[in-house]
Design a protein around this motif. Structure first.
Motif, short mmCIF file in Angstrom:
data_model
loop_
_atom_site.label_atom_id
_atom_site.label_comp_id
_atom_site.label_asym_id
_atom_site.label_seq_id
_atom_site.Cartn_x
_atom_site.Cartn_y
_atom_site.Cartn_z
N ARG A 8 -7.43 -0.59 13.27
CA ARG A 8 -7.44 0.75 12.67
C ARG A 8 -6.61 0.86 11.40
O ARG A 8 -6.98 1.58 10.47
CB ARG A 8 -6.94 1.78 13.70
N LEU B 134 -13.47 3.52 1.34
CA LEU B 134 -14.31 3.24 2.49
C LEU B 134 -14.18 4.33 3.54
O LEU B 134 -13.15 5.00 3.66
CB LEU B 134 -13.93 1.89 3.10
N THR B 135 -15.23 4.49 4.32
CA THR B 135 -15.24 5.46 5.42
C THR B 135 -14.88 4.76 6.72
O THR B 135 -15.42 3.69 7.03
CB THR B 135 -16.63 6.10 5.56
N ALA B 136 -13.95 5.35 7.47
CA ALA B 136 -13.51 4.78 8.75
C ALA B 136 -14.06 5.62 9.89
O ALA B 136 -13.92 6.85 9.90
CB ALA B 136 -11.99 4.73 8.81
N ARG C 257 -7.89 0.83 7.63
CA ARG C 257 -8.53 1.94 6.92
C ARG C 257 -7.65 2.44 5.77
O ARG C 257 -8.15 3.08 4.84
CB ARG C 257 -8.84 3.08 7.89
N HIS C 258 -6.35 2.17 5.82
CA HIS C 258 -5.46 2.61 4.75
C HIS C 258 -5.47 1.66 3.56
O HIS C 258 -4.89 1.97 2.52
CB HIS C 258 -4.03 2.74 5.29
N ASP D 150 -17.00 -2.71 0.48
CA ASP D 150 -16.96 -1.76 -0.63
C ASP D 150 -18.18 -1.89 -1.54
O ASP D 150 -18.56 -0.94 -2.23
CB ASP D 150 -15.69 -1.98 -1.45
N LEU E 85 -15.54 0.20 9.51
CA LEU E 85 -15.47 0.54 8.10
C LEU E 85 -16.85 0.40 7.48
O LEU E 85 -17.54 -0.60 7.72
CB LEU E 85 -14.49 -0.37 7.35
N THR F 291 -11.74 -0.12 14.58
CA THR F 291 -12.39 0.94 13.80
C THR F 291 -13.51 0.32 12.97
O THR F 291 -13.41 -0.83 12.53
CB THR F 291 -11.36 1.61 12.86
N LEU G 19 -12.82 -6.45 2.69
CA LEU G 19 -12.87 -5.09 2.18
C LEU G 19 -13.73 -5.00 0.92
O LEU G 19 -14.48 -4.03 0.74
CB LEU G 19 -11.44 -4.60 1.88
#
Length: 294
Positions: free
Chosen positions: A244, A253-255, A247-248, A234, A170, A168, A230
């Motif tokens: 993936r 952040l946008t995934a 993303r949690h 950010d 980010l 994914t 991250l």
């Protein structure tokens, strides 16, 4: 050739220093030096280049190191196998794992193992998947949880798939692509990337996917831990292609799904045990994993 000679040789090779190795082995430095000299006389070649500050391996020493480590691992496994037959699991479990790997909760697994086998010493090494595979193949680790990038087993290593996970993208919420439903490698060709070192499994997967798409990417910010990656994304210093479940880890952040790469942008988490003999402790951990008790 005595086992203690090999043990002493490996310790000096690891510490690159006779005094530190002697302290770790709890032997006198003169005794350690005599042991190494005896091994060199038997093999009729120097094993170390000695300086006043440290020692380094000669080509002959490098050739011996891998074999010595394998021999010592096999001896340890033999002792542990006898103890297991007697109903007591002892010895050491040397396990490796990459950071934040999907499908395996390493801490919970090791805690469950400790409860069942309190007499086994646990050693954990965290590194990139490439280094972990080499450590298992060399006999320095009993097994590892890593990202599989080569689907072929080898004479030294087996690969047991555990979980698949798509990659994914980010990005910062203000990024030009943040409103997209999905992105392709072609959409990202001019972006600045934050990524892990080339030894990490996710980096290898991403490099292969972009190369297959014919898209060159610039990794300007290279890190060795998840949280720094991250943080950099950010701060809008770059984008990242990650497994993936990352993303949690950062809600700000946008995934974005990464499309147009077929199966190449899927990460396979695998258990990597040695191809031949597996230690009793490693077999017990694998059985615990298979039972789903952890």
């Amino acid at each position: 050739m005595e086992l203690r000679h090999l043990q002493h040789f490996v310790a000096v090779a690891e510490d690159q220093h006779f005094t530190r190795a002697a302290e770790r082995l709890m032997v006198s430095q003169s005794g350690l030096s005599a042991s190494i000299r005896a091994l060199e006389r038997e093999l009729q070649t120097p094993l170390f280049v000695r300086t006043t500050r440290r020692v380094t391996l000669t080509p002959a020493g490098r050739a011996l190191l891998g074999e010595a480590e394998r021999i010592l691992t096999q001896v340890r496994s033999a002792h542990e196998a006898v103890a297991a037959v007697q109903g007591v699991l002892r010895g050491m479990l040397a396990m490796g794992t990459e950071q934040c790997i999907a499908g395996v909760d390493a801490a919970r697994l090791l805690a469950a193992f400790r409860r069942q086998h309190p007499d086994v010493e646990i050693c954990l090494r965290q590194a990139g998947s490439g280094a972990l595979a080499e450590e298992v193949a060399a006999g320095r680790l009993d097994l590892a949880f890593a990202v599989r990038t080569d689907h072929a087993d080898s004479d030294q290593l087996r690969s047991v798939p555990l979980a698949d996970e798509p990659m994914t993208v980010l990005c910062h919420a203000s990024h030009r692509l943040a409103s997209a439903d999905a992105v392709t490698p072609e959409d990202l060709g001019r972006e600045v990337f934050v990524d892990f070192h080339p030894d990490w499994g996710p980096r290898r997967i991403t490099d292969a996917a972009f190369a297959a798409a014919g898209v060159r990417r610039t990794v300007a910010l290279e890190v060795n831990d998840v949280h720094t990656l991250l943080d950099l994304v950010d701060e809008n210093l770059g984008i990242a292609v990650v497994p993936r479940h990352f993303r949690h880890k950062r809600a700000s952040l946008t995934a974005l799904p990464l499309k147009g790469t077929d199966e190449r942008a899927y990460k396979t988490v695998a258990l990597l045990p040695p191809a031949q003999a597996t230690s009793p402790a490693a077999r017990a951990l694998m059985a615990l994993l298979e039972s789903g008790s952890a």
